[in-house]
Write a protein that holds these residues in place. Sequence first.
Motif, short mmCIF file in Angstrom:
data_model
loop_
_atom_site.label_atom_id
_atom_site.label_comp_id
_atom_site.label_asym_id
_atom_site.label_seq_id
_atom_site.Cartn_x
_atom_site.Cartn_y
_atom_site.Cartn_z
N CYS A 121 8.51 50.73 103.29
CA CYS A 121 7.55 51.54 103.68
C CYS A 121 7.31 52.79 102.64
N LEU A 122 6.47 52.93 101.87
CA LEU A 122 6.38 54.00 100.79
C LEU A 122 5.54 54.80 101.40
N LEU A 123 5.90 56.18 101.20
CA LEU A 123 5.16 57.41 101.53
C LEU A 123 4.91 58.16 100.09
N ASP A 124 3.71 57.86 99.77
CA ASP A 124 3.35 58.27 98.38
C ASP A 124 2.73 59.65 98.52
N LEU A 125 3.25 60.65 97.27
CA LEU A 125 2.86 61.91 97.49
C LEU A 125 1.79 62.30 96.67
N ARG A 126 0.91 61.30 96.08
CA ARG A 126 -0.22 61.86 95.10
C ARG A 126 -1.19 62.40 96.09
N ALA A 127 -1.68 61.92 97.00
CA ALA A 127 -2.57 62.48 97.97
C ALA A 127 -2.36 63.52 98.95
N LEU A 128 -1.11 63.66 99.02
CA LEU A 128 -0.59 64.77 99.98
C LEU A 128 -0.10 66.22 99.40
N ARG B 241 2.24 52.82 103.04
CA ARG B 241 1.81 51.37 102.76
C ARG B 241 3.07 50.67 102.67
N VAL B 242 3.06 49.47 102.87
CA VAL B 242 4.27 48.50 102.81
C VAL B 242 4.22 47.62 101.63
N THR B 243 5.09 47.83 100.74
CA THR B 243 5.46 47.01 99.52
C THR B 243 6.82 46.56 99.27
N ASP B 244 6.84 45.18 99.14
CA ASP B 244 8.10 44.53 99.09
C ASP B 244 9.08 44.80 100.13
N GLY B 245 8.59 44.94 101.35
CA GLY B 245 9.46 44.95 102.63
C GLY B 245 10.05 46.34 102.77
N ARG C 27 9.82 66.12 108.65
CA ARG C 27 10.03 66.30 110.41
C ARG C 27 9.32 65.08 110.94
N LEU C 28 8.28 64.56 110.64
CA LEU C 28 7.48 63.37 111.45
C LEU C 28 8.52 62.14 111.13
N VAL C 29 9.08 61.90 109.88
CA VAL C 29 9.92 60.75 109.66
C VAL C 29 11.14 60.86 110.54
N LEU C 30 11.85 62.19 110.66
CA LEU C 30 12.79 62.27 111.49
C LEU C 30 12.76 61.98 112.78
N ARG C 31 11.55 62.52 113.41
CA ARG C 31 11.32 61.99 114.71
C ARG C 31 11.03 60.37 114.83
N ALA C 32 10.33 60.03 113.68
CA ALA C 32 10.10 58.49 113.90
C ALA C 32 11.53 57.74 113.82
N GLY C 33 12.35 58.21 113.12
CA GLY C 33 13.76 57.49 112.80
C GLY C 33 14.50 57.76 114.10
N PRO D 173 12.80 51.93 105.52
CA PRO D 173 12.64 50.61 105.94
C PRO D 173 11.48 50.70 106.43
N GLU D 174 10.94 49.14 106.35
CA GLU D 174 9.47 48.89 106.75
C GLU D 174 9.11 49.07 108.25
N ARG D 175 10.08 49.13 109.09
CA ARG D 175 10.11 49.50 110.30
C ARG D 175 9.18 50.89 110.76
N PHE D 176 9.33 51.86 109.61
CA PHE D 176 8.94 53.09 109.85
C PHE D 176 7.30 53.18 109.83
#
Length: 420
Positions: free
Chosen positions: A394-401, A388-392, A411-417, A371-374
């Motif tokens: 939140c996309l976490l793209d893995l290419r650069a990670l 990055r936010v696309t079409d409402g 872990r960080l996503v769960l904490r933010a949630g 969801p965008e709020r993340f």
Amino acid sequence: MLRDPRLAEAVAGLGRELVKGEIRRAQDSARAGALPAEEIIDAVVDALPTAPVTLTPVLNASGVLLHTNLGRAPLSDAAVRALAEAAGTNDVELDLDTGRRGRRGRGALDALRAAVASAGDVHVVNNGAAALALVATALGGPGRTIVIARGEMVEIGDGFRLPELLESTGTRLREVGTTNRVNAGDYARAIDDTTAFVLKVHPSNFVVSGFTSTVHPAELRDLGVPLVVDIGSGLLAPHPALPDEPDMTSTLAAGADLVTASGDKLLGGPQAGVLAGDADLVHRLRRHPLARALRVDKLTLAALEATLRGPRPPVVAGLEADPAALWVRAERLAGRLREAGLDAQAVRSVAAVGGGGAPGVDLPSAAVSLPERFADSLRAGRPAVLGRVTDGRCLLDLRALPGGDDDELGRLVLRAGALA
């Protein structure tokens, strides 16, 4: 509170005033009723940085390999180790065999020569703009001109314009061609006894398409003046993923007398300006008084050498990532987040090189969609996460990670949630 063992240890590593500042912030929060008093120490420990700097670590889930706002190329583990070794006293400018002054940065320069074997000599300055400024100052100056195509007089970001940099050296620019088209004859007709050199600049952060024409360096090699080519992104040799991106080796082979590039882009190293080409011209640049003001420190030299000699840096790993493997990672991470009750899905994505390199090149990728709020809550964490936010969503793209960061990202996503 400063006598608490956990905070006493922090004082030793971070300094007393920094820790006291965090204690005061936690106390103010407790006085306002936002934090139970018994949790002040825990809150301080959680808020303290790992080093006494204001920089915040960021996981790059934007899908941009070279993100300028994130410091462009992340260094390899080998380069990070080299930084630690170089931080103390070392033989950066000492010949240990004789006990006399040695050539500064000889290891990094030797590694660069080996990587660009066709170059007569090489030199390193503190960034790509400095490389061009040194060339324009040493070869040009008042009363001299640089011949450059009108369509290559670029702005590279934050209002920085290449023509203004070149003209600040006292050298005049002689524009040839039009915005969209230039030919070899345009260059030839512009050359006279004031010409210092012909400059070609790769427009590395935009694409002009349609009714266009440019001139390959091979067509400019016999004009009677030096040919300087700024390839921008720092690719040292051709790469199959970027067939249209100029590289230093091929550009020298085509006839360029000097090639300039950045070290913190596709080369994958620290911020630096890299020069390679004719040995006499490089020597002339190295001995110019301005070269002293533009020289790099021992940390940059160490990181650059480790990047050139060591395993492939993260930027190259990201460029060469297998889209199928990225999809497997995205599905695994999204599944873990769904099990925790979050609205997470694996989706196909498109990444980019970024950082002034390979404009218009799409890199197939995979991302975790939330969801965008993340987006806001993830940026507020420590480490922060930039998606990055696309079409409402939140996309976490893995290419650069790097794959090794997936658990930390989860872990960080769960904490933010939990905080959302």
